[in-house]
Scaffold this motif. Structure first.
Motif, PDB file in Angstrom:
ATOM      1  N   UNK A  78       0.828  -1.210   0.000  1.00  0.00           N
ATOM      2  CA  UNK A  78       0.000   0.000   0.000  1.00  0.00           C
ATOM      3  C   UNK A  78       0.863   1.262   0.000  1.00  0.00           C
ATOM      4  N   UNK A  79       0.482   2.230  -0.806  1.00  0.00           N
ATOM      5  CA  UNK A  79       1.196   3.502  -0.869  1.00  0.00           C
ATOM      6  C   UNK A  79       0.541   4.466   0.119  1.00  0.00           C
ATOM      7  N   UNK A  80       1.311   4.917   1.102  1.00  0.00           N
ATOM      8  CA  UNK A  80       0.786   5.822   2.124  1.00  0.00           C
ATOM      9  C   UNK A  80       0.772   7.272   1.649  1.00  0.00           C
ATOM     10  N   UNK A  81       1.820   7.662   0.911  1.00  0.00           N
ATOM     11  CA  UNK A  81       1.910   9.027   0.401  1.00  0.00           C
ATOM     12  C   UNK A  81       2.631   9.014  -0.943  1.00  0.00           C
ATOM     13  N   UNK A  82       2.375  10.030  -1.746  1.00  0.00           N
ATOM     14  CA  UNK A  82       3.115  10.213  -2.993  1.00  0.00           C
ATOM     15  C   UNK A  82       3.744  11.611  -2.996  1.00  0.00           C
ATOM     16  N   UNK A  83       4.854  11.728  -3.723  1.00  0.00           N
ATOM     17  CA  UNK A  83       5.596  12.984  -3.779  1.00  0.00           C
ATOM     18  C   UNK A  83       6.084  13.188  -5.207  1.00  0.00           C
ATOM     19  N   UNK A  84       6.017  14.403  -5.685  1.00  0.00           N
ATOM     20  CA  UNK A  84       6.505  14.685  -7.038  1.00  0.00           C
ATOM     21  C   UNK A  84       6.912  16.139  -7.158  1.00  0.00           C
ATOM     22  N   UNK A  85       7.936  16.367  -7.958  1.00  0.00           N
ATOM     23  CA  UNK A  85       8.333  17.732  -8.256  1.00  0.00           C
ATOM     24  C   UNK A  85       9.077  17.765  -9.584  1.00  0.00           C
ATOM     25  N   UNK A  86       9.149  18.960 -10.134  1.00  0.00           N
ATOM     26  CA  UNK A  86       9.888  19.157 -11.379  1.00  0.00           C
ATOM     27  C   UNK A  86      10.872  20.309 -11.274  1.00  0.00           C
ATOM     28  N   UNK A  87      10.674  21.190 -10.296  1.00  0.00           N
ATOM     29  CA  UNK A  87      11.539  22.363 -10.269  1.00  0.00           C
ATOM     30  C   UNK A  87      11.669  22.969  -8.885  1.00  0.00           C
ATOM     31  N   UNK A  88      12.735  23.721  -8.727  1.00  0.00           N
ATOM     32  CA  UNK A  88      12.946  24.601  -7.588  1.00  0.00           C
ATOM     33  C   UNK A  88      13.171  26.001  -8.153  1.00  0.00           C
TER      34      UNK A  88
END
Length: 298
Positions: free
Chosen positions: A124-134
């Motif tokens: 089971x996936x508890x959380x997801x995280x994603x980004x492309x830039x700072x």
């Protein structure tokens, strides 16, 4: 009697230690953009989803990290949804998807975008995280992560696909991916894998090489080593590896192992690694091979 007691105590200790461990197998694979319609119609009469699903599941991996999971029109033909449906029937009930900005340019008037990333998990996936830039840098394809729990311990797994040439890959890792991962994970266990489009610094330290239009440098992956990540393939003894680890046989020797799996954190240890066979050899496509690493979590 005492010697028997000591022997029994040793057996019990080993047994308890074994019970306390959990195996986790991870696969990373660049699936070669299903939205490249002209290519697949010419060479395979459409993208061979059934072959892909068999390839992804034949080694019984627990978590699948996929790159280039592009979208097509109409919605019922979107590769992510098709792949998701097939994998769900194989026990991968949990998934995450990230679509960065940009266009691939393969399909005319297409909404497919930036070679999306996908993760499929039996846990089971508890959380997801994603980004492309700072504020400092924008990645072309971004980074996607999930949090799962194994033996009541948090484990973070991140997937990425870097650009080509160290003029961009260095900054993508050092200014976007690593700061983001460090902020999310803290001191917890983390696996970071994908298509790095860069040579492994563990094999080619402090080197660079111009190949065609691009210069590739091991500095990209050196940032990971400096951040206390370990290259799973490089750190394993020969007896725990199958083959030579090459994932891009069609490339120059310097970048034949661009698909890599890194890990960091106390209690996380690789026990086996191998690069899979070429899924596309029947259509003479010498591209990425899947890479598998088996971990033990204490």
């Amino acid at each position: 009697m005492i010697s028997r007691f000591i022997l029994l105590l040793f057996v019990l200790t080993v047994t308890v230690k074994g019970i306390g461990q959990e195996n986790l197998r991870v696969l990373t694979f660049n699936i070669w953009d299903p939205a490249d319609i002209p290519f697949w119609e010419k060479h395979a009469h459409g993208y061979p989803v059934d072959q892909l699903i068999h390839y992804l599941t034949e080694d019984n991996a627990d978590v699948l990290l996929l790159q280039e999971v592009s979208l097509e029109k109409p919605p019922h033909q979107q590769s992510y949804e098709i792949i998701k449906k097939h994998l769900s029937s194989k026990g991968y009930l949990y998934s995450a998807f990230y679509k960065p900005n940009g266009t691939t340019g393969y399909a005319p008037n297409s909404d497919n975008s930036g070679y999306p990333l996908a993760v499929f998990s039996r846990f089971p996936i508890e959380e997801t995280f994603a980004t492309q830039e700072t504020k400092e840098k924008k990645m072309s394809k971004g980074v996607l992560g999930i949090k799962i729990r194994v033996k009541a311990k948090s484990l973070y797994i991140f997937n990425t696909h870097l650009s080509i040439g160290n003029h961009t890959t260095d900054d993508e890792i050092s200014k976007v991916a690593l700061p983001f991962i460090n902020k999310v994970t803290g001191d917890d266990m983390v696996i970071f894998a994908g298509d790095f489009n860069s040579p492994p610094a563990s094999e080619y330290p402090n080197t660079s090489k111009r190949i065609g239009d691009y210069t590739y440098s091991s500095q990209t992956t050196q940032f990971l080593l400096d951040a206390h990540f370990n290259d799973a393939w490089a750190i394993l003894p020969k007896g725990n590896k199958k083959g030579n680890g090459i994932s891009c046989p069609g490339q120059d020797d310097y970048i034949k192992r661009v698909d890599q799996i890194y890990f960091r954190g106390k209690g996380l240890k690789p026990t086996l690694a191998f690069a899979k066979h070429n899924l596309w050899d029947t259509i003479n496509l010498v591209d990425h091979n899947g890479v598998v690493v088996n971990f033990v979590l204490d």
